[in-house]
Design a protein around this motif. Sequence first.
Motif, PDB file in Angstrom:
ATOM      1  N   ILE A 162      39.862  50.999  43.196  1.00 21.91           N
ATOM      2  CA  ILE A 162      38.908  51.024  42.019  1.00 21.91           C
ATOM      3  C   ILE A 162      37.818  50.076  42.260  1.00 21.91           C
ATOM      4  O   ILE A 162      38.244  48.815  42.535  1.00 21.91           O
ATOM      5  N   ARG A 163      36.486  50.193  42.421  1.00 18.47           N
ATOM      6  CA  ARG A 163      35.535  49.261  41.965  1.00 18.47           C
ATOM      7  C   ARG A 163      35.631  48.205  41.061  1.00 18.47           C
ATOM      8  O   ARG A 163      36.000  48.579  39.970  1.00 18.47           O
ATOM      9  N   CYS A 164      35.343  46.892  41.508  1.00 17.34           N
ATOM     10  CA  CYS A 164      35.675  45.799  40.470  1.00 17.34           C
ATOM     11  C   CYS A 164      34.481  44.945  40.322  1.00 17.34           C
ATOM     12  O   CYS A 164      34.087  44.534  41.538  1.00 17.34           O
ATOM     13  N   ALA A 165      34.492  44.177  39.418  1.00 16.18           N
ATOM     14  CA  ALA A 165      33.561  42.929  39.175  1.00 16.18           C
ATOM     15  C   ALA A 165      34.530  41.853  38.711  1.00 16.18           C
ATOM     16  O   ALA A 165      35.138  42.029  37.613  1.00 16.18           O
ATOM     17  N   TRP A 166      34.252  40.681  39.387  1.00 16.70           N
ATOM     18  CA  TRP A 166      34.991  39.485  38.812  1.00 16.70           C
ATOM     19  C   TRP A 166      34.077  38.644  38.176  1.00 16.70           C
ATOM     20  O   TRP A 166      32.976  38.091  38.307  1.00 16.70           O
ATOM     21  N   ILE A 167      34.565  38.243  36.942  1.00 18.22           N
ATOM     22  CA  ILE A 167      33.782  37.505  35.901  1.00 18.22           C
ATOM     23  C   ILE A 167      34.484  36.124  36.337  1.00 18.22           C
ATOM     24  O   ILE A 167      35.591  35.928  35.562  1.00 18.22           O
ATOM     25  N   ASN A 168      34.061  35.212  37.111  1.00 14.93           N
ATOM     26  CA  ASN A 168      34.468  33.831  37.187  1.00 14.93           C
ATOM     27  C   ASN A 168      33.863  32.863  36.188  1.00 14.93           C
ATOM     28  O   ASN A 168      32.957  32.206  36.625  1.00 14.93           O
ATOM     29  N   ARG A 169      34.448  32.939  34.955  1.00 17.46           N
ATOM     30  CA  ARG A 169      34.139  32.114  33.959  1.00 17.46           C
ATOM     31  C   ARG A 169      34.418  30.451  34.422  1.00 17.46           C
ATOM     32  O   ARG A 169      35.254  30.191  34.927  1.00 17.46           O
ATOM     33  N   PRO A 170      33.133  29.813  34.331  1.00 16.77           N
ATOM     34  CA  PRO A 170      33.272  28.432  34.726  1.00 16.77           C
ATOM     35  C   PRO A 170      34.238  27.480  34.080  1.00 16.77           C
ATOM     36  O   PRO A 170      34.402  27.836  32.770  1.00 16.77           O
ATOM     37  N   ASP A 171      34.887  26.806  34.832  1.00 11.25           N
ATOM     38  CA  ASP A 171      35.929  25.596  34.378  1.00 11.25           C
ATOM     39  C   ASP A 171      37.044  26.522  33.795  1.00 11.25           C
ATOM     40  O   ASP A 171      37.722  26.014  33.123  1.00 11.25           O
ATOM     41  N   ARG A 172      37.532  27.652  34.316  1.00  8.74           N
ATOM     42  CA  ARG A 172      38.630  28.290  33.826  1.00  8.74           C
ATOM     43  C   ARG A 172      39.448  28.659  35.024  1.00  8.74           C
ATOM     44  O   ARG A 172      39.137  28.848  36.133  1.00  8.74           O
ATOM     45  N   LEU A 173      40.838  28.674  34.941  1.00  8.27           N
ATOM     46  CA  LEU A 173      41.709  28.284  35.928  1.00  8.27           C
ATOM     47  C   LEU A 173      42.712  29.438  36.029  1.00  8.27           C
ATOM     48  O   LEU A 173      43.288  29.852  37.023  1.00  8.27           O
ATOM     49  N   LEU A 174      43.154  30.158  34.729  1.00  6.95           N
ATOM     50  CA  LEU A 174      44.374  30.974  34.791  1.00  6.95           C
ATOM     51  C   LEU A 174      43.943  32.280  35.565  1.00  6.95           C
ATOM     52  O   LEU A 174      42.858  32.984  35.755  1.00  6.95           O
ATOM     53  N   GLY A 175      44.942  32.743  36.558  1.00 12.75           N
ATOM     54  CA  GLY A 175      44.889  33.926  37.313  1.00 12.75           C
ATOM     55  C   GLY A 175      44.038  33.899  38.629  1.00 12.75           C
ATOM     56  O   GLY A 175      43.931  34.533  39.239  1.00 12.75           O
ATOM     57  N   LEU A 176      43.620  32.559  39.075  1.00 15.70           N
ATOM     58  CA  LEU A 176      42.773  32.221  40.214  1.00 15.70           C
ATOM     59  C   LEU A 176      43.918  32.181  41.451  1.00 15.70           C
ATOM     60  O   LEU A 176      43.258  31.750  42.588  1.00 15.70           O
ATOM     61  N   SER A 177      45.076  31.562  41.273  1.00 20.02           N
ATOM     62  CA  SER A 177      46.062  31.249  42.316  1.00 20.02           C
ATOM     63  C   SER A 177      47.258  32.332  41.905  1.00 20.02           C
ATOM     64  O   SER A 177      47.483  32.913  40.998  1.00 20.02           O
ATOM     65  N   GLY A 178      48.050  31.981  43.076  1.00 16.94           N
ATOM     66  CA  GLY A 178      49.425  32.775  42.863  1.00 16.94           C
ATOM     67  C   GLY A 178      49.496  34.092  43.560  1.00 16.94           C
ATOM     68  O   GLY A 178      48.498  34.335  44.552  1.00 16.94           O
ATOM     69  N   GLU A 179      50.559  34.697  43.530  1.00 11.01           N
ATOM     70  CA  GLU A 179      50.766  36.170  44.585  1.00 11.01           C
ATOM     71  C   GLU A 179      49.521  36.717  44.343  1.00 11.01           C
ATOM     72  O   GLU A 179      49.162  37.522  43.530  1.00 11.01           O
ATOM     73  N   GLY A 180      49.058  37.114  45.535  1.00 13.63           N
ATOM     74  CA  GLY A 180      47.970  38.266  45.603  1.00 13.63           C
ATOM     75  C   GLY A 180      46.733  37.620  45.388  1.00 13.63           C
ATOM     76  O   GLY A 180      45.497  38.446  45.916  1.00 13.63           O
ATOM     77  N   ALA A 181      46.520  36.443  44.697  1.00 10.89           N
ATOM     78  CA  ALA A 181      44.957  36.118  44.231  1.00 10.89           C
ATOM     79  C   ALA A 181      44.003  35.785  45.639  1.00 10.89           C
ATOM     80  O   ALA A 181      42.936  36.244  45.451  1.00 10.89           O
ATOM     81  N   ALA A 182      44.746  35.145  46.832  1.00  8.04           N
ATOM     82  CA  ALA A 182      43.698  34.959  47.760  1.00  8.04           C
ATOM     83  C   ALA A 182      43.247  36.280  48.652  1.00  8.04           C
ATOM     84  O   ALA A 182      42.427  36.486  49.468  1.00  8.04           O
ATOM     85  N   GLU A 183      43.860  37.467  48.398  1.00  9.65           N
ATOM     86  CA  GLU A 183      43.614  38.843  48.881  1.00  9.65           C
ATOM     87  C   GLU A 183      42.429  39.355  48.013  1.00  9.65           C
ATOM     88  O   GLU A 183      41.969  40.404  48.708  1.00  9.65           O
ATOM     89  N   ALA A 184      42.088  39.028  47.128  1.00  7.42           N
ATOM     90  CA  ALA A 184      41.195  39.744  46.252  1.00  7.42           C
ATOM     91  C   ALA A 184      39.700  39.629  46.840  1.00  7.42           C
ATOM     92  O   ALA A 184      39.304  38.789  47.289  1.00  7.42           O
ATOM     93  N   LYS A 185      39.055  40.988  46.805  1.00  9.37           N
ATOM     94  CA  LYS A 185      37.738  41.087  47.295  1.00  9.37           C
ATOM     95  C   LYS A 185      36.843  41.928  46.181  1.00  9.37           C
ATOM     96  O   LYS A 185      36.766  43.114  46.062  1.00  9.37           O
ATOM     97  N   PRO A 186      36.535  41.124  45.245  1.00 10.80           N
ATOM     98  CA  PRO A 186      35.572  41.895  44.018  1.00 10.80           C
ATOM     99  C   PRO A 186      34.303  42.541  44.876  1.00 10.80           C
ATOM    100  O   PRO A 186      33.557  42.039  45.718  1.00 10.80           O
ATOM    101  N   ASP A 187      33.957  43.591  44.199  1.00  7.73           N
ATOM    102  CA  ASP A 187      32.452  44.117  44.772  1.00  7.73           C
ATOM    103  C   ASP A 187      31.350  43.192  44.271  1.00  7.73           C
ATOM    104  O   ASP A 187      30.387  43.362  44.743  1.00  7.73           O
ATOM    105  N   LEU A 188      31.502  42.535  43.070  1.00 10.10           N
ATOM    106  CA  LEU A 188      30.617  41.974  42.274  1.00 10.10           C
ATOM    107  C   LEU A 188      31.062  40.417  41.789  1.00 10.10           C
ATOM    108  O   LEU A 188      32.158  40.757  41.164  1.00 10.10           O
ATOM    109  N   THR A 189      30.616  39.295  42.041  1.00  4.60           N
ATOM    110  CA  THR A 189      31.109  38.289  41.605  1.00  4.60           C
ATOM    111  C   THR A 189      29.937  37.557  40.245  1.00  4.60           C
ATOM    112  O   THR A 189      28.681  37.319  40.958  1.00  4.60           O
TER     113      THR A 189
END
Length: 234
Positions: free
Chosen positions: A195-222
């Motif tokens: 599924i194509r996906c966009a990552w909204i990387n809200r400034p200064d927010r931390l939850l969900g950015l680490s842990g199992e599988g996070a390092a593998e993430a490849k958003p189509d748009l950030t």
Amino acid sequence: MLRLKDFDAVTFDVYGTLIDWEPSIIAFLDAWAEKEGIKTRGAELLMAFDRARAEIQKERPAYLYPDVLRKCFDRIAVELDLSPDPVQREAFSATPHFWPAYSDTHDGLKILQRAAKVGALSNIDNASLASSCKNMNFTFDLVVTAERVGAYKPDWPHFNAAIADLQAQGIPKERILHVGQSLRADITPANKLGIRCAWINRPDRLLGLSGEGAAEAKPDLTLSSLAELVAAIS
């Protein structure tokens, strides 16, 4: 480039992406820690919550989200060598009803809804999401909660249910865009499901950015906000 004209549905993670939950979680846990005379504050408490949440949400059968929050609170208390406080535990379990929406949430969702179905794929219970919809002043065309599917992202039942619901409306997987703030719970599973996906990387927010599988993430748009996403794909 992702263009809105290439999609018939845009599905969203809610908490962290549309609802700004982290400051409220930190404020609650900070006030509790101060009352208990504990020096741990801020990001440390938030990440203790994130670790507990990730583990509890793997357990099956799945708990309703208020129970996830109760168990998180108890685990954080044990980690801090405190006895769980039942009054504070119950108060923490009710906090989702009061978490505020980001300032760009309502307008952004309404703009997208003019051109596509807009769905929510959320690790939450139905009652809490209903309160959040009121806080966003928005009605989704499609709703998949953890309560509905009996599981939590990054497991796939949310995505499978949404794909099935949208296919029943004539919308194939290739015409779905998924948007999330969590690399672990949203972007990585979307990648695996094609599924194509966009990552909204809200400034200064931390939850969900680490842990199992996070390092593998490849958003189509950030991007850094929903407003930025709407401007980029419109």
